[in-house]
Design a protein around this motif. Structure first.
Motif, mmCIF file in Angstrom:
data_model
loop_
_atom_site.group_PDB
_atom_site.id
_atom_site.type_symbol
_atom_site.label_atom_id
_atom_site.label_comp_id
_atom_site.label_asym_id
_atom_site.label_seq_id
_atom_site.Cartn_x
_atom_site.Cartn_y
_atom_site.Cartn_z
ATOM 1 N N ALA A 112 0.835 -1.207 0.000
ATOM 2 C CA ALA A 112 0.000 0.000 0.000
ATOM 3 C C ALA A 112 0.870 1.257 0.000
ATOM 4 N N ASN A 113 1.854 1.299 0.875
ATOM 5 C CA ASN A 113 2.748 2.464 0.949
ATOM 6 C C ASN A 113 3.498 2.675 -0.364
ATOM 7 N N HIS A 114 3.996 1.596 -0.951
ATOM 8 C CA HIS A 114 4.741 1.681 -2.201
ATOM 9 C C HIS A 114 3.910 2.325 -3.322
ATOM 10 N N HIS A 115 2.623 2.056 -3.298
ATOM 11 C CA HIS A 115 1.744 2.568 -4.352
ATOM 12 C C HIS A 115 0.985 3.823 -3.925
ATOM 13 N N GLY A 116 1.345 4.391 -2.772
ATOM 14 C CA GLY A 116 0.727 5.629 -2.321
ATOM 15 C C GLY A 116 -0.679 5.483 -1.792
ATOM 16 N N PHE A 117 -1.046 4.288 -1.348
ATOM 17 C CA PHE A 117 -2.382 4.063 -0.792
ATOM 18 C C PHE A 117 -2.333 4.187 0.726
ATOM 19 N N SER A 118 -3.449 4.560 1.285
ATOM 20 C CA SER A 118 -3.583 4.590 2.744
ATOM 21 C C SER A 118 -4.955 4.040 3.108
ATOM 22 N N ASN A 119 -5.146 3.802 4.398
ATOM 23 C CA ASN A 119 -6.427 3.309 4.905
ATOM 24 C C ASN A 119 -6.871 2.045 4.154
ATOM 25 N N VAL A 120 -5.934 1.129 3.927
ATOM 26 C CA VAL A 120 -6.190 -0.093 3.163
ATOM 27 C C VAL A 120 -6.677 -1.198 4.095
ATOM 28 N N THR A 121 -7.679 -1.929 3.637
ATOM 29 C CA THR A 121 -8.143 -3.122 4.343
ATOM 30 C C THR A 121 -7.933 -4.315 3.419
ATOM 31 N N HIS A 122 -7.994 -5.498 3.974
ATOM 32 C CA HIS A 122 -7.806 -6.694 3.163
ATOM 33 C C HIS A 122 -8.418 -7.899 3.855
ATOM 34 N N THR A 123 -8.595 -8.949 3.075
ATOM 35 C CA THR A 123 -8.947 -10.263 3.613
ATOM 36 C C THR A 123 -7.944 -11.248 3.025
ATOM 37 N N PHE A 124 -7.681 -12.279 3.759
ATOM 38 C CA PHE A 124 -6.753 -13.306 3.303
ATOM 39 C C PHE A 124 -7.227 -14.629 3.861
#
Length: 137
Positions: A112-124
């Motif tokens: 997320a940081n590498h691509h300039g994203f913030s406030n990221v959620t995920h499922t795995f």
């Protein structure tokens, strides 16, 4: 059943209590239809639409985990942990274990940081065959 942060308390109903009890009785993810069948088998008269609404409410409140199966059907399971977690799921019987994934969390933050994203959620979710199913072969 929690009420979610900042949300007004929800009125408890007999149907919601029955649905919650059915969720508490298993460690597997169930579809709304399968949960409705469990209730019917117990002799409970709860409509399928009521099951769907209750499951959505429980999901909105963070009380159930949700995932989609390989056919795209939504499945539900009572959360065993309050903290963020992932699932290890048997492809044969549906048995599920909640697992932590510190490495996954680090990787997700880095991507997320590498691509300039913030406030990221995920499922795995991890799928495999549990020991009991392996032993049955």
């Amino acid at each position: 059943m929690s009420n979610g942060v900042g949300q007004p308390a929800r009125r408890s109903t007999r149907a919601r209590s029955l649905i919650w009890q059915a969720l508490e009785s298993t460690d597997r993810f169930l579809s709304a239809q399968a949960l409705h069948e469990v209730l019917s088998d117990r002799g409970e008269d709860v409509g399928l639409a009521t099951v769907y609404r209750a499951l959505q409410m429980f999901a909105d409140d963070g009380d159930v985990d949700c995932l989609r199966d390989s056919d795209g059907e939504m499945l539900y399971r009572k959360c065993l942990r309050d903290a963020h977690h992932h699932h290890l799921i048997c492809r044969r019987c549906g048995r599920t274990r909640e697992v932590e994934g510190a490495g996954i969390e680090t990787w997700a933050d880095e991507v997320a940081n590498h691509h300039g994203f913030s406030n990221v959620t995920h499922t795995f979710e991890l799928y495999g065959v549990c020991g009991e199913c392996q032993a049955a072969n």
